[in-house]
Design a protein around this motif. Structure first.
Motif, PDB file in Angstrom:
ATOM      1  N   HIS A   1      19.871 -22.450   1.934  1.00 44.12           N
ATOM      2  CA  HIS A   1      20.752 -22.395   3.096  1.00 44.12           C
ATOM      3  C   HIS A   1      20.484 -21.151   3.940  1.00 44.12           C
ATOM      4  O   HIS A   1      21.404 -20.574   4.498  1.00 44.12           O
ATOM      5  N   ALA A   2      19.232 -20.754   4.012  1.00 40.91           N
ATOM      6  CA  ALA A   2      18.847 -19.600   4.827  1.00 40.91           C
ATOM      7  C   ALA A   2      18.483 -20.088   6.243  1.00 40.91           C
ATOM      8  O   ALA A   2      17.854 -21.129   6.414  1.00 40.91           O
ATOM      9  N   ILE A   3      18.900 -19.316   7.198  1.00 44.74           N
ATOM     10  CA  ILE A   3      18.612 -19.616   8.597  1.00 44.74           C
ATOM     11  C   ILE A   3      17.866 -18.418   9.178  1.00 44.74           C
ATOM     12  O   ILE A   3      18.358 -17.289   9.084  1.00 44.74           O
ATOM     13  N   ALA A   4      16.689 -18.656   9.735  1.00 44.70           N
ATOM     14  CA  ALA A   4      15.936 -17.586  10.374  1.00 44.70           C
ATOM     15  C   ALA A   4      16.012 -17.768  11.876  1.00 44.70           C
ATOM     16  O   ALA A   4      15.743 -18.845  12.395  1.00 44.70           O
ATOM     17  N   VAL A   5      16.412 -16.706  12.564  1.00 41.01           N
ATOM     18  CA  VAL A   5      16.455 -16.709  14.028  1.00 41.01           C
ATOM     19  C   VAL A   5      15.455 -15.660  14.477  1.00 41.01           C
ATOM     20  O   VAL A   5      15.624 -14.475  14.213  1.00 41.01           O
ATOM     21  N   VAL A   6      14.397 -16.113  15.139  1.00 40.80           N
ATOM     22  CA  VAL A   6      13.343 -15.204  15.588  1.00 40.80           C
ATOM     23  C   VAL A   6      13.103 -15.447  17.064  1.00 40.80           C
ATOM     24  O   VAL A   6      13.022 -16.589  17.508  1.00 40.80           O
ATOM     25  N   GLY A   7      12.998 -14.362  17.800  1.00 39.82           N
ATOM     26  CA  GLY A   7      12.721 -14.489  19.223  1.00 39.82           C
ATOM     27  C   GLY A   7      11.818 -13.376  19.705  1.00 39.82           C
ATOM     28  O   GLY A   7      11.989 -12.226  19.327  1.00 39.82           O
ATOM     29  N   ALA A   8      10.841 -13.742  20.496  1.00 40.63           N
ATOM     30  CA  ALA A   8       9.954 -12.754  21.101  1.00 40.63           C
ATOM     31  C   ALA A   8       9.492 -13.303  22.438  1.00 40.63           C
ATOM     32  O   ALA A   8       9.095 -14.467  22.530  1.00 40.63           O
ATOM     33  N   GLY A   9       9.597 -12.493  23.449  1.00 40.23           N
ATOM     34  CA  GLY A   9       9.195 -12.918  24.777  1.00 40.23           C
ATOM     35  C   GLY A   9       8.021 -12.117  25.280  1.00 40.23           C
ATOM     36  O   GLY A   9       7.540 -11.199  24.623  1.00 40.23           O
ATOM     37  N   VAL A  10       7.565 -12.493  26.425  1.00 38.59           N
ATOM     38  CA  VAL A  10       6.470 -11.777  27.073  1.00 38.59           C
ATOM     39  C   VAL A  10       7.038 -11.082  28.290  1.00 38.59           C
ATOM     40  O   VAL A  10       7.687 -11.714  29.138  1.00 38.59           O
ATOM     41  N   HIS A  11       6.832  -9.805  28.389  1.00 41.11           N
ATOM     42  CA  HIS A  11       7.296  -9.042  29.546  1.00 41.11           C
ATOM     43  C   HIS A  11       6.253  -9.179  30.651  1.00 41.11           C
ATOM     44  O   HIS A  11       5.101  -8.811  30.467  1.00 41.11           O
TER      45      HIS A  11
END
Length: 149
Positions: free
Chosen positions: A138-148
């Motif tokens: 029941h693990a939830i990974a939230v990952v976010g990376a954008g490009v500047h």
């Protein structure tokens, strides 16, 4: 802003349409609580400065400490990130019904959005977050990376 007991009314058009719900501290805790959900939920967050700010904001809500201060400088954001993650982990260790939410410092740079031709960002970040999620169904990974740009 938010209230640590009940959501505040706002004149924002999104709030008036009913399409956005601002969670109070108690609602956010209940939403992510392993006890309330009957699951051993772990929320792992990783990513760039935007995602780090998202995590700090979530920590502020869960810990009932509203803040409108901007975290523009990286060293201030990293200090706040570490402090927030430690405080959340401490609260969960003291009370298992408190949400298990953290930003693993070992994934700090692997999930920042940088990579190379030899090791891509997605592979590095995926490998790192998998170390934290593989032991819990029941693990939830939230990952976010954008490009500047």
């Amino acid at each position: 802003s938010f209230n640590n007991t009940t959501p505040q009314d706002s004149s924002s058009s999104l709030l008036n349409t009913g399409s956005l719900h601002i969670f109070s501290t108690s609602e956010a805790i209940e939403c992510l609580s392993p006890t309330a959900q009957g699951l051993n939920i772990s929320l792992i967050v990783g990513g760039d400065s935007y995602t780090r700010n998202l995590f700090i904001g979530l920590a502020d809500i869960l810990l009932g400490r509203p803040s409108n201060s901007e975290l523009i400088k990286q060293n201030h954001r990293l200090g706040n990130l570490s402090e927030s993650s430690s405080e959340l982990q401490s609260r969960h260790a003291q009370d298992e019904s408190f949400p298990n939410v953290h930003f693993p410092e070992k994934c700090l740079w692997e999930c920042y959005g940088r990579g190379s031709r030899v090791r891509s960002f997605s592979a590095m970040c995926s490998n790192c977050t998998n170390r934290y999620t593989q032991h819990s169904p029941h693990a939830i990974a939230v990952v976010g990376a954008g490009v500047h740009v």
